[in-house]
Structure formats: structure tokens, C-alpha cells
Design a protein around this motif. Structure first.
Motif, PDB file in Angstrom:
ATOM      1  N   GLY A 144     -65.777  32.302   5.990  1.00 39.74           N
ATOM      2  CA  GLY A 144     -65.921  31.232   6.714  1.00 39.74           C
ATOM      3  C   GLY A 144     -66.723  30.361   6.052  1.00 39.74           C
ATOM      4  N   THR A 145     -67.811  30.782   4.895  1.00 43.72           N
ATOM      5  CA  THR A 145     -68.295  29.442   4.480  1.00 43.72           C
ATOM      6  C   THR A 145     -67.724  28.823   3.449  1.00 43.72           C
ATOM      7  OG1 THR A 145     -70.575  30.894   4.704  1.00 43.72           O
ATOM      8  CG2 THR A 145     -70.569  29.226   3.033  1.00 43.72           C
ATOM      9  N   ILE A 146     -66.675  29.843   2.750  1.00 48.71           N
ATOM     10  CA  ILE A 146     -65.778  28.864   1.799  1.00 48.71           C
ATOM     11  C   ILE A 146     -64.914  28.094   2.605  1.00 48.71           C
ATOM     12  CG2 ILE A 146     -63.764  29.685   0.530  1.00 48.71           C
ATOM     13  CD1 ILE A 146     -65.085  32.115  -0.620  1.00 48.71           C
TER      14      ILE A 146
ATOM     15  N   LEU B  15     -65.553  26.474   5.181  1.00 50.78           N
ATOM     16  CA  LEU B  15     -66.266  25.407   5.783  1.00 50.78           C
ATOM     17  C   LEU B  15     -66.765  24.232   4.377  1.00 50.78           C
ATOM     18  CD1 LEU B  15     -68.197  24.231   8.002  1.00 50.78           C
ATOM     19  CD2 LEU B  15     -69.989  25.552   7.171  1.00 50.78           C
ATOM     20  N   LEU B  16     -66.819  24.809   3.336  1.00 51.02           N
ATOM     21  CA  LEU B  16     -66.864  23.934   2.270  1.00 51.02           C
ATOM     22  C   LEU B  16     -65.623  23.584   1.366  1.00 51.02           C
ATOM     23  CD1 LEU B  16     -69.871  25.723   0.585  1.00 51.02           C
ATOM     24  CD2 LEU B  16     -70.270  23.643   1.694  1.00 51.02           C
ATOM     25  N   GLY B  17     -64.592  24.243   1.832  1.00 47.88           N
ATOM     26  CA  GLY B  17     -63.407  23.743   1.154  1.00 47.88           C
ATOM     27  C   GLY B  17     -63.224  24.456  -0.065  1.00 47.88           C
ATOM     28  N   LEU B  18     -63.671  25.449  -0.367  1.00 44.56           N
ATOM     29  CA  LEU B  18     -63.821  26.272  -1.687  1.00 44.56           C
ATOM     30  C   LEU B  18     -62.407  26.976  -1.586  1.00 44.56           C
ATOM     31  CD1 LEU B  18     -67.290  26.969  -2.118  1.00 44.56           C
ATOM     32  CD2 LEU B  18     -66.033  25.143  -2.991  1.00 44.56           C
ATOM     33  N   PRO B  19     -61.913  27.436  -3.023  1.00 39.83           N
ATOM     34  CA  PRO B  19     -60.830  28.378  -2.937  1.00 39.83           C
ATOM     35  C   PRO B  19     -61.246  29.550  -2.375  1.00 39.83           C
ATOM     36  CG  PRO B  19     -61.248  27.208  -5.246  1.00 39.83           C
ATOM     37  CD  PRO B  19     -62.378  26.904  -4.327  1.00 39.83           C
ATOM     38  N   VAL B  20     -60.171  30.264  -1.465  1.00 40.63           N
ATOM     39  CA  VAL B  20     -60.244  31.356  -0.977  1.00 40.63           C
ATOM     40  C   VAL B  20     -60.253  32.464  -2.107  1.00 40.63           C
ATOM     41  CG1 VAL B  20     -57.828  31.855  -0.508  1.00 40.63           C
ATOM     42  CG2 VAL B  20     -59.581  32.864   1.075  1.00 40.63           C
ATOM     43  N   GLU B  21     -59.713  32.289  -3.071  1.00 39.46           N
ATOM     44  CA  GLU B  21     -59.504  33.562  -4.152  1.00 39.46           C
ATOM     45  C   GLU B  21     -60.814  33.619  -4.784  1.00 39.46           C
ATOM     46  OE1 GLU B  21     -57.638  29.646  -5.760  1.00 39.46           O
ATOM     47  OE2 GLU B  21     -57.477  30.753  -3.771  1.00 39.46           O
ATOM     48  N   ASP B  22     -61.706  32.634  -4.526  1.00 40.26           N
ATOM     49  CA  ASP B  22     -63.066  32.865  -5.133  1.00 40.26           C
ATOM     50  C   ASP B  22     -64.197  33.602  -4.309  1.00 40.26           C
ATOM     51  OD1 ASP B  22     -62.188  31.301  -7.179  1.00 40.26           O
ATOM     52  OD2 ASP B  22     -63.273  29.436  -6.587  1.00 40.26           O
ATOM     53  N   ALA B  23     -63.718  34.099  -3.124  1.00 39.51           N
ATOM     54  CA  ALA B  23     -64.492  34.820  -2.200  1.00 39.51           C
ATOM     55  C   ALA B  23     -65.095  36.067  -2.989  1.00 39.51           C
ATOM     56  CB  ALA B  23     -63.835  35.316  -1.077  1.00 39.51           C
TER      57      ALA B  23
ATOM     58  N   ARG C  14     -75.406  25.871  -3.004  1.00 44.07           N
ATOM     59  CA  ARG C  14     -76.000  27.211  -3.352  1.00 44.07           C
ATOM     60  C   ARG C  14     -76.454  27.860  -2.018  1.00 44.07           C
ATOM     61  NH1 ARG C  14     -78.253  29.342  -8.535  1.00 44.07           N
ATOM     62  NH2 ARG C  14     -80.261  29.703  -7.183  1.00 44.07           N
ATOM     63  N   LEU C  15     -77.500  26.993  -1.447  1.00 47.80           N
ATOM     64  CA  LEU C  15     -78.028  27.530  -0.124  1.00 47.80           C
ATOM     65  C   LEU C  15     -76.969  27.779   0.922  1.00 47.80           C
ATOM     66  CD1 LEU C  15     -80.753  28.196   0.899  1.00 47.80           C
ATOM     67  CD2 LEU C  15     -80.774  25.859   2.004  1.00 47.80           C
ATOM     68  N   PHE C  16     -76.181  27.144   0.992  1.00 46.17           N
ATOM     69  CA  PHE C  16     -75.090  27.508   1.935  1.00 46.17           C
ATOM     70  C   PHE C  16     -74.239  28.925   1.790  1.00 46.17           C
ATOM     71  CE2 PHE C  16     -74.875  23.703   4.302  1.00 46.17           C
ATOM     72  CZ  PHE C  16     -74.144  23.978   5.392  1.00 46.17           C
ATOM     73  N   LEU C  17     -74.401  29.176   0.328  1.00 42.93           N
ATOM     74  CA  LEU C  17     -73.784  30.234  -0.149  1.00 42.93           C
ATOM     75  C   LEU C  17     -74.818  31.823   0.051  1.00 42.93           C
ATOM     76  CD1 LEU C  17     -71.809  29.294  -3.254  1.00 42.93           C
ATOM     77  CD2 LEU C  17     -70.656  29.603  -1.012  1.00 42.93           C
ATOM     78  N   ILE C  18     -75.994  31.365  -0.414  1.00 41.29           N
ATOM     79  CA  ILE C  18     -76.872  32.116  -0.244  1.00 41.29           C
ATOM     80  C   ILE C  18     -77.292  32.810   1.126  1.00 41.29           C
ATOM     81  CG2 ILE C  18     -79.222  33.054  -0.848  1.00 41.29           C
ATOM     82  CD1 ILE C  18     -78.715  31.177  -3.591  1.00 41.29           C
TER      83      ILE C  18
END
Length: 395
Positions: free
Chosen positions: A143-145, A147-155, A227-231
Motif C-alpha cells: 500500500g505504501t509503495i 501510494l508513493l508510486g514506487l515499483p512493486v517489485e521493490d517490496a 524514508r519516514l513513510f517507509l519506516i
């Protein structure tokens, strides 16, 4: 007045969450604020009203020196905006809030529902599994990925780095996770910055193109906010969702109530957050002489904000050790309060609500696996980290 000393409290000990309710009660019942001597010494703020006072006065009880326990060593950039004090805090937070309002979050419900159903579809016919590993943990990561538009394969990469980072905080042993996560975020910024053209387009664009006090954010500031979003979002939502399913598995009558009245899911989620308090402990620094909870504090004193204790305070909550589906009012502090209230709270609640809805729709019954006990994690974010379950499909 003799101060209560919590000599046996180490929030990072592997078994710290086991029986924590007993320590929380000692904190609340102490004359003044109890004291944890570990990690340099902390006054524990455990009663609901005292914690609310600390949260609502960021000038006296500051976040700028760091919010983790132990205090960070060496020079580092702060977690923005969580470790920025007023008046500058508001400008950073304003870059995030337009994308995390209740209305904006509701617009993301179809994508969150696709994530949930995709996770459940991926489980297939396996009806005995660790709910945390298969659903509760990957959902907020994905969900966070999204939200930020990051590649799903980086999960998996990002989840692993965040887990390592929490271990660094707990043990003080550097594994390189912090630098690896910074390198990853810097790579994202380098790749996305040339493509970003409108600060209002999405959350990531707001961080990349937004301004604070008339200037663009520095690279360090951009990295810190991402980073804070991810952490911040991975552990807490996973713990709360796992707690919701654990409770329902142990209380089938509550499952029947939710099936009969699905509108109760929202109020149940609120009380799950109170009960679980996945953001269990945070730190504040006293900036001037002040009395709090019957204890005289001096500038420089460190406070341990004990959210788990305050959210079980019987002075404020009837049946504090139960999840009450229709609890009202519910002045819980599971998402904090005041300037630093969790900016992603509405998104976290959406993820949990959709997950509970889809599980109730897909499975006729579910129960704890009698052959395997659940496990609890320690640290700043404490709660269920292993939840073996047995599910049954409708006949």
C-alpha cells in the motif's frame, strides 16, 4: 514521594511485549512518573491525561532531538516531519496532508481492495498459514509503495531494509540498512525528479517539487520524508491488522456482529488501534522546567511516551483490556494527538477496514492454529509478529 523505578523494563528485550500489561499498570499507578533507568534514563508517561498533555505541548515536550529509544548517536538528519518542532513542522506537514485527507484516501479504496484480494488470491487453497507473513505485513508494504508510486517489485527489498533498520535501533549494531535505504530513496529521487512537473500531481511530486518557507527542499529533506513513510507505515499497520484478526478468531460472537452490521467495522478498527497501540513507545525531550503527572522535570529530561499504557488507562476506558466493537466515545491515542498525529492514519484505517471486509466475505470461519502459538515483537512498535491461523471456506 518515592519514585517507582522500572529496573526490569527494557523495551527492546525480545520478550518485552510478553506481560507488558502488568508493567503498564505499574506505570499508571505510580506516584508521579515512573522511571526507566535504561538507555540513559526515561520518565514514563503512562496515564492518558498526562500523555495527552505531553502530546499537545510540543514546545515543552519536544521531538526535535529525536523520537526513538535509545537516543540516536552521532550526527544524522531528523525524521521529517516527525522530528521537527513548531513552527517549522507545519510547513513540512503541509506537503503531505493534501494527499492523505479522508476524501483522498477514499479515492484509493479500489486500489487497496485490489491489493487485498490479490494477496488472498495468492494464498489459494492453503487454509493454514501465518496471517502476518501472507497478509498483514505485505499489505501496508504494498500500500505504501502504491501510494508513493514506487515499483512493486521493490517490496521485499524495502521490507527487509526496514526490518534491519529497526534491529539497528534496538541493538546499536550497524548493519548498513540505514545507508542502503537512503541510497534507495536517493535513486528514486534521481529517477523521478526530471519527470516531476507539478507539485500537486501526487504525494511524491509534492515532496520533490514542494517548497518550505519559499525554498525548495534539500535532497536530505526529501530523503528523510520519503524514508519516514517507509519506516512508519509498515510495522504499525501490520500489527494492528494482525491484532484485529487475532481478536475476532478468539471472539466468534464479534464476527457474527460484524456480519450482521458491517458498519461496526470502522468503530472496531478504532478500538483495535487503541488496544494494540502498535506505536507503543516514543521519546520526547523536556525543554524547560515543568511539572507533569506529579513529577518535577528539568530541561533535558527524557520522556518515554507509553502509548500502550495510556490506551489501557481504566480512568478513560471502560473494559480497557477488551476490544469493544462499538466503543464510543473513544479518545484513544493510538495515532498520537496534536501536531504530530500520524499523518497516514486515514490510509492505515482504510487498509485495515478493507482487509477485514474481504476476509469476512471470503472465509466462513477462522481460528488460531492450535499447534502453533502466536509471537509478539519488541521495540518501539510492539505487537503480534507471527499469527498462525486456520481458515475455512463457505461450504
Amino acid at each position: 514521594m518515592q519514585q517507582t523505578i522500572l529496573a526490569d523494563l527494557d523495551i527492546h528485550a525480545p520478550d518485552a511485549r510478553e506481560g507488558a500489561e502488568t508493567i503498564w499498570a505499574r506505570m499508571r499507578e505510580a506516584d508521579g512518573l515512573a522511571f526507566m533507568p535504561g538507555y540513559g534514563g526515561f520518565h514514563a508517561v503512562a496515564r492518558h491525561d498526562d500523555l495527552m498533555t505531553a502530546l499537545l505541548d510540543p514546545r515543552l515536550f519536544a521531538s526535535g532531538g529525536g523520537i526513538t529509544v535509545p537516543a540516536p548517536d552521532g550526527v544524522r538528519s531528523p525524521h521529517i516531519p516527525a522530528e521537527i518542532d513548531p513552527p517549522f513542522h507545519r510547513s513540512y506537514r503541509a506537503l503531505l496532508t493534501p494527499y492523505l485527507t479522508p476524501q483522498k484516501v477514499r479515492e484509493r479504496e479500489p486500489s487497496v481492495r485490489r491489493l487485498v484480494t490479490g494477496l488472498l488470491d495468492g494464498i489459494g487453497d492453503d487454509l493454514r498459514f501465518d496471517f502476518v507473513e501472507r497478509v498483514a505485513r505485505p499489505l501496508p508494504v504494498l500500500g505504501t509503495i502504491d501510494l508513493l508510486g514506487l515499483p512493486v517489485e521493490d517490496a521485499m527489498l524495502l521490507d527487509g531494509l526496514v526490518v534491519e533498520l529497526h534491529e539497528e535501533v534496538a541493538t546499536g549494531v550497524r548493519t548498513g540498512a540505514a545507508q542502503k535505504l537512503t541510497d534507495y530513496v536517493e535513486h528514486v529521487i534521481t529517477r523521478r525528479q526530471p519527470q516531476a512537473s507539478d507539485a500537486r500531481a501526487d504525494l511524491l511530486s509534492s515532496i520533490l517539487l514542494g517548497t518550505v518557507d519559499g525554498r525548495a527542499l534539500t535532497l536530505d529533506e526529501q530523503v528523510s520524508m520519503i524514508r519516514l513513510f517507509l519506516i512508519g507505515g509498515f510495522d504499525t499497520t501490520a500489527i494492528a491488522l494482525a491484532t484485529a484478526i487475532w481478536w475476532l478468531a478468539e471472539h466468534p460472537a464479534d464476527i457474527a456482529r460484524l456480519r450482521a452490521d458491517p458498519a461496526l467495522i470502522d468503530s472496531m478498527i478504532e478500538d483495535v488501534v487503541r488496544f494494540a497501540s502498535p506505536s507503543t513507545y516514543l521519546r520526547r525531550t523536556v525543554t524547560a522546567p515543568v511539572e507533569l503527572g506529579g513529577t518535577q522535570l528539568q530541561a533535558g529530561d527524557q520522556l518515554l511516551l507509553a502509548f500502550g499504557a495510556a490506551n489501557r488507562d481504566p480512568v478513560r476506558f471502560d473494559r480497557p483490556d477488551d476490544i469493544v466493537l462499538d466503543r464510543s466515545p473513544n479518545p484513544h491515542l493510538g495515532f498520537g494527538a496534536g501536531h504530530h498525529r500520524c499523518v497516514g492514519s486515514f490510509f492505515a484505517k482504510l487498509e485495515m477496514r478493507v482487509a477485514v471486509q474481504e476476509i469476512l466475505a471470503r472465509y466462513a470461519h477462522f481460528r488460531l492454529d492450535p499447534d502453533q502459538p502466536c509471537r509478539m515483537g519488541s521495540g518501539l512498535n510492539q505487537g503480534i509478529t507471527f499469527l498462525p491461523m486456520v481458515f475455512e471456506r463457505p461450504r
